[in-house]
Design an enzyme around this catalytic site. Sequence first.
Site, PDB file in Angstrom:
ATOM      1  N   GLY A 115       0.704  -1.544   0.477  1.00 19.38           N
ATOM      2  CA  GLY A 115       0.258   0.169   0.125  1.00 19.38           C
ATOM      3  C   GLY A 115       1.105   0.907  -0.061  1.00 19.38           C
ATOM      4  O   GLY A 115      -0.269   2.056  -0.149  1.00 19.38           O
ATOM      5  N   SER A 117       2.726   1.461  -2.845  1.00 18.76           N
ATOM      6  CA  SER A 117       2.889   1.775  -4.021  1.00 18.76           C
ATOM      7  C   SER A 117       4.565   1.839  -4.682  1.00 18.76           C
ATOM      8  O   SER A 117       5.472   2.949  -5.062  1.00 18.76           O
ATOM      9  CB  SER A 117       2.827   3.673  -4.232  1.00 18.76           C
ATOM     10  OG  SER A 117       2.099   3.939  -5.553  1.00 18.76           O
ATOM     11  N   SER A 119       5.399  -0.080  -6.060  1.00 23.65           N
ATOM     12  CA  SER A 119       4.702  -0.283  -8.022  1.00 23.65           C
ATOM     13  C   SER A 119       4.770   1.237  -8.669  1.00 23.65           C
ATOM     14  O   SER A 119       6.055   1.385  -9.389  1.00 23.65           O
ATOM     15  CB  SER A 119       3.401  -0.847  -9.004  1.00 23.65           C
ATOM     16  OG  SER A 119       2.205  -0.512  -8.251  1.00 23.65           O
ATOM     17  N   ASP A 170      -0.482   7.860  -6.943  1.00 23.15           N
ATOM     18  CA  ASP A 170       0.740   6.871  -7.057  1.00 23.15           C
ATOM     19  C   ASP A 170       2.077   7.794  -7.691  1.00 23.15           C
ATOM     20  O   ASP A 170       2.537   8.469  -7.147  1.00 23.15           O
ATOM     21  CB  ASP A 170       0.780   5.657  -6.921  1.00 23.15           C
ATOM     22  CG  ASP A 170      -0.423   4.652  -6.082  1.00 23.15           C
ATOM     23  OD1 ASP A 170      -0.982   5.704  -5.465  1.00 23.15           O
ATOM     24  OD2 ASP A 170      -0.003   3.979  -6.577  1.00 23.15           O
TER      25      ASP A 170
HETATM   26  C1  GLA Z   1      -3.953   2.823  -5.388  1.00 21.91           C
HETATM   27  C2  GLA Z   1      -3.699   3.274  -6.601  1.00 21.91           C
HETATM   28  C3  GLA Z   1      -4.065   4.325  -7.468  1.00 21.91           C
HETATM   29  C4  GLA Z   1      -5.493   5.618  -5.783  1.00 21.91           C
HETATM   30  C5  GLA Z   1      -5.305   4.190  -5.029  1.00 21.91           C
HETATM   31  C6  GLA Z   1      -6.826   4.421  -3.541  1.00 21.91           C
HETATM   32  O1  GLA Z   1      -2.865   2.878  -4.896  1.00 21.91           O
HETATM   33  O2  GLA Z   1      -2.998   2.912  -7.295  1.00 21.91           O
HETATM   34  O3  GLA Z   1      -4.573   5.397  -8.219  1.00 21.91           O
HETATM   35  O4  GLA Z   1      -6.594   4.933  -7.014  1.00 21.91           O
HETATM   36  O5  GLA Z   1      -5.417   3.070  -4.652  1.00 21.91           O
HETATM   37  O6  GLA Z   1      -7.042   5.498  -4.008  1.00 21.91           O
END
Ligand code: GLA
Length: 359
Positions: A115, A117, A119, A170
Site C-alpha cells: 500500500g 506504492s 509499483s 501514486d
Molecule cells: C492505488 C492506486 C491509486 C489510487 C489508490 C486509491 O494506490 O494505484 O491510483 O486509486 O489505490 O486511492
Amino acid sequence: MPARRVVAFAPGRVNIIGEHTDYNEGLALPFAIEQGVTVAAVVAPGEDAAAESIEALALDLDERDSFLLPAVSPIHPADGWRAFVRGAVAELAAAGTALPGARLEITGDVPQGGGLSSSAALTVALCLALLELGAGAGEPPALRVDGIALARLCSRVENEWTGAHTGLLDQIASLCGAPHAALLIDFRSLEVQRVPLEPEGWRFAVADSGERHSHASSGYNERRAECASACRLLGVDSLREVGAGQLAGLPAPLQRRARHVVEENERVLAAARAIRERDMPGLAALVNASHASLRDLYEISTPAVERTVEGLRAAGAVGARLIGGGFGGAVLGLFAPGTPLPAGAIEVAPGAGAHVCAR
Ligand code: GLA
C-alpha cells in the site's frame, strides 16, 4: 567511448486522505516518503548483443529479465516486477524516446504490495533513468520536463501491462513530492499544490496488515467499474460533478460507493485546512472518518486491516486508516508528540520527489 551510467530514484507514497478519488476526478492529499526505488542504468558500448537488448536485474530479489528492444522485436508481457520494466521500455519507445540497449540494476526499500506504492516508485525510477539515457545532446524530451505527462505514461504502464486500472495518485505523488510538504492534488485540473507539513512532534507511521494484494486481482477494478456505472446512471462524466444530495436515486451498492467519493473529496479539503492551521487532532478525526467510510461505504477493508487499525489505535494512534487500494496492504497511523510508535510500525515523513541522482 566509456560506459555510461545514470542513476534515478523515485519514492513511494503515503496518502494522508483522499482514497479512491483519483479516478473519479476528485482530490487527494498524499506525500512522497523517503523510501523508494533506485534504478542504475548502464550502457556498455561495443557489445553488439547488449546494444539491442535490455537486461534488468532486481538485485533485492536476485532475479533477472532480458528482452530485445522494441525497435528490434515486439516486447511480450510478463508478471510481477518484470511487467513494469517491459511496460516502461515499451511505452517510452511508443512515445518516441530513442532507447539504447542497457543493463538496469534495480534496488529499493519500499515494502512491496504493502500500500506504499512500490509499483509506481519502480515505474517512475525506470522511466527517469531510461529517459536520461535516451536523451541526446539537443532539447530534453517533453516527458523529462512535463511531470504530468510522465505520470500519465507511468500510469499507462500499470494499466496496460499489469491490468490494474489504477489512477494517477501514486505517480504524481512520486514525481511531485517534496520534503516538508503534502501535495493537494486535483485530479480534474491536474493541479498540484504543496501544503507545508511540519507537524511539530506529531508523527505518521505505517503498519503492514500482512495481507498482500495486487490491484489487478483484488476488488479494485470492480470498485472503479461501480463508480463508472454510478456516473452513467447520474448522467455525468465523473463523480466530481455531483453533490451528496443527488445520490438518493442510485441503487445499492452504487449509492454507498458514490457517497464515499463525494464525502472523501470534502474531507480532503478539510484536511488541507487542518494542516495549514496546525490542527493535528482535527486532521486525525478526518483520517478516522475516511477509514470508516472506506470500511462501511466503499467496503474495501478486511479483517486483517481492521485488526491493524485497532492495533494502532490501541497503541495510541489518534487517527488510523487503511491507505492505498485496500483489500490488504498498509495502515497509516497519526501519533501525538511523545507517543512511542508500536513495534513493527515504520515512521514515514515527506521526502524528495523522483529525481536523477547521477548522470
Ligand atoms: C492505488 C492506486 C491509486 C489510487 C489508490 C486509491 O494506490 O494505484 O491510483 O486509486 O489505490 O486511492
